[in-house]
Each structure stands twice: as structure tokens, then as C-alpha cells.
Design a protein around this motif. Structure first.
Motif, PDB file in Angstrom:
ATOM      1  N   ASN A   1       0.811  -1.229   0.000  1.00  0.00           N
ATOM      2  CA  ASN A   1       0.000   0.000   0.000  1.00  0.00           C
ATOM      3  C   ASN A   1       0.837   1.268   0.000  1.00  0.00           C
ATOM      4  N   ARG A   2       2.097   1.159   0.426  1.00  0.00           N
ATOM      5  CA  ARG A   2       2.961   2.338   0.485  1.00  0.00           C
ATOM      6  C   ARG A   2       3.795   2.529  -0.792  1.00  0.00           C
ATOM      7  N   CYS A   3       3.698   1.566  -1.709  1.00  0.00           N
ATOM      8  CA  CYS A   3       4.495   1.669  -2.946  1.00  0.00           C
ATOM      9  C   CYS A   3       3.842   2.641  -3.925  1.00  0.00           C
ATOM     10  N   HIS A   4       4.670   3.414  -4.630  1.00  0.00           N
ATOM     11  CA  HIS A   4       4.130   4.313  -5.658  1.00  0.00           C
ATOM     12  C   HIS A   4       3.579   3.497  -6.822  1.00  0.00           C
ATOM     13  N   GLU A   5       4.248   2.404  -7.143  1.00  0.00           N
ATOM     14  CA  GLU A   5       3.806   1.521  -8.230  1.00  0.00           C
ATOM     15  C   GLU A   5       4.091   0.085  -7.813  1.00  0.00           C
ATOM     16  N   LEU A   6       3.272  -0.831  -8.381  1.00  0.00           N
ATOM     17  CA  LEU A   6       3.563  -2.262  -8.253  1.00  0.00           C
ATOM     18  C   LEU A   6       3.794  -2.790  -9.665  1.00  0.00           C
ATOM     19  N   VAL A   7       4.773  -3.662  -9.800  1.00  0.00           N
ATOM     20  CA  VAL A   7       5.153  -4.161 -11.122  1.00  0.00           C
ATOM     21  C   VAL A   7       5.252  -5.687 -11.061  1.00  0.00           C
ATOM     22  N   TYR A   8       4.717  -6.362 -12.092  1.00  0.00           N
ATOM     23  CA  TYR A   8       4.880  -7.819 -12.139  1.00  0.00           C
ATOM     24  C   TYR A   8       5.677  -8.240 -13.362  1.00  0.00           C
ATOM     25  N   LEU A   9       6.284  -9.394 -13.244  1.00  0.00           N
ATOM     26  CA  LEU A   9       7.056  -9.977 -14.335  1.00  0.00           C
ATOM     27  C   LEU A   9       6.227 -11.092 -14.960  1.00  0.00           C
ATOM     28  N   PRO A  10       6.464 -11.423 -16.232  1.00  0.00           N
ATOM     29  CA  PRO A  10       5.665 -12.473 -16.858  1.00  0.00           C
ATOM     30  C   PRO A  10       5.883 -13.838 -16.208  1.00  0.00           C
ATOM     31  N   GLY A  11       4.880 -14.708 -16.316  1.00  0.00           N
ATOM     32  CA  GLY A  11       4.990 -16.071 -15.788  1.00  0.00           C
ATOM     33  C   GLY A  11       3.751 -16.459 -15.015  1.00  0.00           C
ATOM     34  N   GLU A  12       3.378 -17.744 -15.116  1.00  0.00           N
ATOM     35  CA  GLU A  12       2.190 -18.260 -14.420  1.00  0.00           C
ATOM     36  C   GLU A  12       2.443 -18.413 -12.923  1.00  0.00           C
ATOM     37  N   THR A  13       3.675 -18.811 -12.582  1.00  0.00           N
ATOM     38  CA  THR A  13       4.018 -18.969 -11.168  1.00  0.00           C
ATOM     39  C   THR A  13       5.175 -18.039 -10.830  1.00  0.00           C
ATOM     40  N   SER A  14       5.414 -17.858  -9.545  1.00  0.00           N
ATOM     41  CA  SER A  14       6.429 -16.879  -9.147  1.00  0.00           C
ATOM     42  C   SER A  14       7.846 -17.379  -9.423  1.00  0.00           C
ATOM     43  N   LEU A  15       8.730 -16.437  -9.595  1.00  0.00           N
ATOM     44  CA  LEU A  15      10.156 -16.701  -9.806  1.00  0.00           C
ATOM     45  C   LEU A  15      10.880 -16.699  -8.467  1.00  0.00           C
ATOM     46  N   ASN A  16      12.092 -17.186  -8.466  1.00  0.00           N
ATOM     47  CA  ASN A  16      12.963 -17.013  -7.296  1.00  0.00           C
ATOM     48  C   ASN A  16      13.160 -15.510  -7.070  1.00  0.00           C
ATOM     49  N   VAL A  17      13.195 -15.091  -5.811  1.00  0.00           N
ATOM     50  CA  VAL A  17      13.229 -13.661  -5.499  1.00  0.00           C
ATOM     51  C   VAL A  17      14.477 -12.961  -6.063  1.00  0.00           C
ATOM     52  N   ALA A  18      15.624 -13.631  -6.031  1.00  0.00           N
ATOM     53  CA  ALA A  18      16.847 -13.005  -6.557  1.00  0.00           C
ATOM     54  C   ALA A  18      16.794 -12.915  -8.082  1.00  0.00           C
ATOM     55  N   VAL A  19      16.177 -13.911  -8.704  1.00  0.00           N
ATOM     56  CA  VAL A  19      16.024 -13.879 -10.163  1.00  0.00           C
ATOM     57  C   VAL A  19      15.084 -12.739 -10.545  1.00  0.00           C
ATOM     58  N   ALA A  20      13.967 -12.621  -9.811  1.00  0.00           N
ATOM     59  CA  ALA A  20      13.010 -11.540 -10.094  1.00  0.00           C
ATOM     60  C   ALA A  20      13.697 -10.178  -9.971  1.00  0.00           C
TER      61      ALA A  20
END
Ligand SMILES: C[S@@+](CC[C@H](N)C(=O)[O-])C[C@H]1O[C@@H](n2cnc3c(N)ncnc32)[C@H](O)[C@@H]1O
Length: 153
Positions: free
Chosen positions: A121-140
């Protein structure tokens, strides 16, 4: 006479993880941050222990800030710097069309539970990367950094 600043001199970015679970993920992200020109990395509500696998001694080249609480982190966000949450979220926009702000802090979530609503809620923007499931956090995080430098060239 006032010097005219070039836009390239008015930008920086930092990147970090909320409650990272492994030092390996932080180490991987830290190394990408160093290689691709981040100004700092950070963790929120986590402690970092130096790893012997850190052959580049990244700690000596780019600072790691450790915030004890979420509030301490939010209080530290610099003037005219945007907080960008990296998360798969209904309110997030695709990175494909995202224009990175000149001054940005990229915020990644924990490996198990992602980013809490209080931070999203405090972020100016939220951004997602492509993919059906989540990536490893360091890769993201590494993809976000690469996207930033790729678009700035
Ligand atoms: C392994 S994911 C967390 C997944 C968690 N189980 C969940 O469902 O919220 C860890 C972090 O990596 C980042 N991440 C991973 N895949 C992502 C994607 N496709 N888009 C944006 N962020 C992503 C986010 O910051 C996320 O909080």
C-alpha cells in the motif's frame, strides 16, 4: 553560474528484500546489484551473515542497509525517490510497459509470503514480471535491474 545537470546524473536505484529467508538469495541479488550499478541494497526485518562464497566481497563495494522494522525502512525513503513494489498482484502493471523512475527503490517480498499489504500500500507503483508462477526472489530482482538498465540505454 548554475551548472545544468544531465539526467544521467540525477538518477540512482537501490533494491532489497523484505524478510529474506536465505543468505544465498540476498547474495545473488547483491552481486547483480553491484555488477549493474545499484547504489545500495537492503533487507527489512532480517540479519545478513557474511558468506564464504562471496568471492567479490560485495559488502566492500556496495552498502547493505539492514532495517529492523518496516516502519524504519519506510521512514528512510529519500526525497523524490519512488518506492516500486515487485509483486504478482492484481494492482500491478506489467514490466513490459513500465517506465522506471529516475530515482527508485525496488522492493521484493519474502520467499514464502511475498510482500505484506502494509508495504504494498505504500508503494508508488507495483510491477509484475511475466509467468504463471512466481520466480525465485533473486532472479526476479535481477530481471528488474536488467530491465532498468536496458530501457535506459
Ligand atoms: C517466491 S516469491 C513469493 C511467492 C509467495 N509464495 C506468494 O505467493 O506471494 C518472492 C518474491 O519474488 C518476487 N517475484 C517472484 N516472481 C515474481 C513475478 N512474476 N512478478 C513480480 N515479482 C515476483 C516478489 O517480490 C515476491 O514477493
Amino acid at each position: 553560474m548554475k551548472r545544468k545537470w544531465d539526467l544521467s546524473e540525477e538518477q540512482y536505484f537501490g533494491i532489497g528484500i523484505y524478510r529474506p529467508k536465505t543468505a544465498e538469495n540476498l547474495g545473488t541479488l547483491w552481486r547483480t546489484a553491484l555488477v549493474y550499478g545499484a547504489s545500495f541494497v537492503f533487507v527489512i526485518e532480517a540479519k545478513y551473515k557474511k558468506k564464504s562464497s562471496d568471492v567479490l566481497k560485495v559488502w566492500s563495494k556496495i552498502p547493505l542497509f539492514q532495517y529492523k522494522t518496516l516502519e524504519a525502512f519506510l521512514d528512510s525513503v529519500p526525497y523524490s525517490c519512488q518506492l516500486i513494489g515487485i509483486e504478482m498482484d492484481d494492482k500491478a502493471q506489467a514490466i513490459r510497459n513500465f517506465e522506471h523512475p529516475a530515482r527508485a527503490i525496488y522492493l521484493l517480498g519474502a520467499e514464502d509470503n511475498g510482500l505484506p499489504n502494509q508495504l504494498k500500500n505504500r508503494c508508488h507503483e507495483l510491477v509484475y514480471l511475466p509467468g504463471e508462477t512466481s520466480l525465485n526472489v533473486a532472479v526476479a530482482g535481477s530481471i528488474v535491474i536488467f530491465d532498468r538498465i536496458n530501457k535506459s540505454e
